[in-house]
Design an enzyme around this catalytic site. Structure first.
Site, PDB file in Angstrom:
ATOM      1  N   THR A  13      -1.638  -7.190  -1.151  1.00 22.31           N
ATOM      2  CA  THR A  13      -0.678  -7.522  -0.927  1.00 22.31           C
ATOM      3  C   THR A  13       0.356  -8.269  -0.340  1.00 22.31           C
ATOM      4  O   THR A  13      -0.020  -8.706  -0.307  1.00 22.31           O
ATOM      5  CB  THR A  13      -0.502  -5.803   0.011  1.00 22.31           C
ATOM      6  OG1 THR A  13      -0.800  -6.649   1.616  1.00 22.31           O
ATOM      7  CG2 THR A  13      -0.855  -4.472  -0.183  1.00 22.31           C
TER       8      THR A  13
ATOM      9  N   MET B 112       0.853  -1.451   0.147  1.00 19.20           N
ATOM     10  CA  MET B 112      -0.151  -0.210  -0.056  1.00 19.20           C
ATOM     11  C   MET B 112       0.666   1.434  -0.254  1.00 19.20           C
ATOM     12  O   MET B 112       0.146   2.182  -0.654  1.00 19.20           O
ATOM     13  CB  MET B 112      -1.001  -0.025   1.340  1.00 19.20           C
ATOM     14  CG  MET B 112      -2.532  -0.581   1.137  1.00 19.20           C
ATOM     15  SD  MET B 112      -3.725  -0.072   2.252  1.00 19.20           S
ATOM     16  CE  MET B 112      -2.712  -0.292   3.616  1.00 19.20           C
TER      17      MET B 112
ATOM     18  N   LYS C 275      -3.705  -1.268  16.429  1.00 19.11           N
ATOM     19  CA  LYS C 275      -4.597  -0.500  15.704  1.00 19.11           C
ATOM     20  C   LYS C 275      -5.718  -0.156  16.066  1.00 19.11           C
ATOM     21  O   LYS C 275      -6.392   0.994  15.626  1.00 19.11           O
ATOM     22  CB  LYS C 275      -5.666  -1.360  13.960  1.00 19.11           C
ATOM     23  CG  LYS C 275      -3.939  -1.982  13.356  1.00 19.11           C
ATOM     24  CD  LYS C 275      -3.547  -0.660  12.726  1.00 19.11           C
ATOM     25  CE  LYS C 275      -1.976  -1.471  11.717  1.00 19.11           C
ATOM     26  NZ  LYS C 275      -1.631  -0.529  10.846  1.00 19.11           N
TER      27      LYS C 275
ATOM     28  N   TYR D 198      -1.775  -7.416  17.021  1.00 18.89           N
ATOM     29  CA  TYR D 198      -1.931  -6.525  15.039  1.00 18.89           C
ATOM     30  C   TYR D 198      -3.025  -5.503  15.382  1.00 18.89           C
ATOM     31  O   TYR D 198      -3.571  -4.294  15.907  1.00 18.89           O
ATOM     32  CB  TYR D 198      -2.319  -7.551  14.179  1.00 18.89           C
ATOM     33  CG  TYR D 198      -2.688  -5.730  12.976  1.00 18.89           C
ATOM     34  CD1 TYR D 198      -1.279  -5.966  12.278  1.00 18.89           C
ATOM     35  CD2 TYR D 198      -3.942  -6.191  12.783  1.00 18.89           C
ATOM     36  CE1 TYR D 198      -1.897  -4.757  11.054  1.00 18.89           C
ATOM     37  CE2 TYR D 198      -4.398  -5.191  11.480  1.00 18.89           C
ATOM     38  CZ  TYR D 198      -2.856  -4.734  11.241  1.00 18.89           C
ATOM     39  OH  TYR D 198      -3.316  -4.589   9.417  1.00 18.89           O
TER      40      TYR D 198
ATOM     41  N   ASP E 284      13.270   3.864  10.276  1.00 19.99           N
ATOM     42  CA  ASP E 284      12.972   3.156  11.260  1.00 19.99           C
ATOM     43  C   ASP E 284      11.730   3.890  11.791  1.00 19.99           C
ATOM     44  O   ASP E 284      12.072   4.741  12.912  1.00 19.99           O
ATOM     45  CB  ASP E 284      13.894   2.103  11.588  1.00 19.99           C
ATOM     46  CG  ASP E 284      13.312   1.206  12.937  1.00 19.99           C
ATOM     47  OD1 ASP E 284      12.197   1.920  13.321  1.00 19.99           O
ATOM     48  OD2 ASP E 284      14.551   1.086  13.825  1.00 19.99           O
ATOM     49  N   VAL E 285      10.910   3.809  11.545  1.00 19.91           N
ATOM     50  CA  VAL E 285       9.565   4.234  12.379  1.00 19.91           C
ATOM     51  C   VAL E 285       8.925   4.960  14.012  1.00 19.91           C
ATOM     52  O   VAL E 285       9.085   4.989  14.491  1.00 19.91           O
ATOM     53  CB  VAL E 285       8.569   4.183  11.852  1.00 19.91           C
ATOM     54  CG1 VAL E 285       8.106   4.489  10.537  1.00 19.91           C
ATOM     55  CG2 VAL E 285       7.838   2.940  12.167  1.00 19.91           C
TER      56      VAL E 285
ATOM     57  N   ASP F  70      11.427   4.052   4.355  1.00 16.00           N
ATOM     58  CA  ASP F  70      11.072   2.131   4.363  1.00 16.00           C
ATOM     59  C   ASP F  70      12.839   2.051   4.939  1.00 16.00           C
ATOM     60  O   ASP F  70      13.534   3.019   5.441  1.00 16.00           O
ATOM     61  CB  ASP F  70      10.666   1.549   3.064  1.00 16.00           C
ATOM     62  CG  ASP F  70       9.487   0.471   3.827  1.00 16.00           C
ATOM     63  OD1 ASP F  70       9.811   0.039   3.877  1.00 16.00           O
ATOM     64  OD2 ASP F  70       8.222   0.294   2.955  1.00 16.00           O
TER      65      ASP F  70
ATOM     66  N   ASN G 191       1.786   5.654   7.487  1.00 12.61           N
ATOM     67  CA  ASN G 191       1.617   3.890   6.855  1.00 12.61           C
ATOM     68  C   ASN G 191       1.964   2.534   6.852  1.00 12.61           C
ATOM     69  O   ASN G 191       1.461   1.839   7.355  1.00 12.61           O
ATOM     70  CB  ASN G 191       1.721   4.244   4.984  1.00 12.61           C
ATOM     71  CG  ASN G 191       1.577   2.763   3.952  1.00 12.61           C
ATOM     72  OD1 ASN G 191       0.213   2.832   3.964  1.00 12.61           O
ATOM     73  ND2 ASN G 191       3.067   2.111   4.019  1.00 12.61           N
TER      74      ASN G 191
ATOM     75  N   VAL H  37      -6.334  -6.200   1.788  1.00 13.71           N
ATOM     76  CA  VAL H  37      -5.716  -5.796   0.532  1.00 13.71           C
ATOM     77  C   VAL H  37      -5.016  -6.378  -0.032  1.00 13.71           C
ATOM     78  O   VAL H  37      -3.872  -7.462   0.672  1.00 13.71           O
ATOM     79  CB  VAL H  37      -5.016  -4.062   0.754  1.00 13.71           C
ATOM     80  CG1 VAL H  37      -4.525  -3.479  -0.459  1.00 13.71           C
ATOM     81  CG2 VAL H  37      -6.206  -2.838   1.521  1.00 13.71           C
TER      82      VAL H  37
END
Length: 251
Positions: free
Chosen positions: A188, A18, A157, A153, A61-62, A37, A88, A186
């Site tokens: 992906t 995505m 979220k 997860y 690295d977020v 990324d 994202n 999705v």
């Protein structure tokens, strides 16, 4: 004229799936994009294809405050400002609670929830300097409902959903809008990699009124709408793109 002409956007997790779709769609709509990324080879390939005039890739690295500062600085120094953040980046691992190591649980929360929080924190000042902006946080249908094997997860979220609303309350005074997007399944690589996790795929698809997975580009169009001025009165809101999955009792 593109709906994002004149906008400068920072997109995380943009090397594949995505995220890559968001990067391409934003550039096609006229935005200049910095995206990050941890998959550097894939990220550089995407950036090379789109060209330096439109986008730049940075290793990101977020979970790292330093990487966030560098990504924001790249956007401002390269393109002069920052108008849009798309949070994202995310990871998914389907494991029952009894079998999941604590380290895996913490890693998913760090990337999906803490990474999102750090992103919002990092863009407040440059967006204030730009006179406002739009933050789009990618959550999931798992931010509305739980599923077996997805405790980490779902926790992450749900957290994104809650943080979005809190941030919308805090940042409206600066002209910064904050919304969340909640995709269903999705098409992906991340989703396909978990396809053999024990979930009944046929039963899942029967529960989706539209009867199919989404294409990444379909989610990108929702994200672009929230980044654009067309959604100027939308903040603190949740945008489901799930093929109708949560509209009835089938799930």
């Amino acid at each position: 004229m593109g709906r994002l002409d004149g906008k400068v956007a920072l997109i995380t997790g943009g090397a594949r799936g995505m995220g890559k779709s968001h990067v391409r769609h934003f550039v096609a709509e006229g935005a200049r994009v910095v995206f990050g990324d941890v998959r550097d080879d894939k990220g550089k390939y995407v950036a090379d294809k789109l060209g330096e005039a439109s986008c730049r890739y940075v290793h990101h690295d977020v979970t790292s405050e330093e990487d966030w500062a560098a990504a924001v600085a790249t956007a401002v120094e390269t393109f002069g400002k920052l108008d849009v953040l798309v949070n994202n980046a995310g990871i998914l691992k389907i494991t029952p609670i009894a079998d999941m190591p604590l380290g895996d649980f913490r890693t998913i929360l760090e990337v999906n929830a803490v990474g999102c929080w750090l992103g919002m924190k990092s863009v407040i000042e440059p967006m204030k300097q730009s006179g406002g902006g739009s933050i789009v946080n990618i959550s999931s249908i798992e931010g509305f409902t739980g599923a077996a094997g997805m405790s980490a997860y779902s926790a992450s979220k749900f957290a994104v959903r809650g943080m979005t609303k809190a941030a919308a309350q805090e940042l409206a005074q600066f002209g910064i809008r904050v919304n969340s997007v909640h995709p269903g399944s999705v098409m992906t690589r991340m989703v396909l990699e978990q396809a053999d996790s024990g979930r009944d795929g046929e039963a899942f698809m029967k529960a989706v009124p539209l009867g199919r997975f989404a294409e990444p580009s379909e989610i990108s169009q929702v994200v672009a709408f929230l980044a654009a001025d067309e959604s100027s009165y939308c903040t603190g809101s949740e945008f489901l793109a799930d093929g109708g999955l949560l509209s009835g009792p089938g799930y």
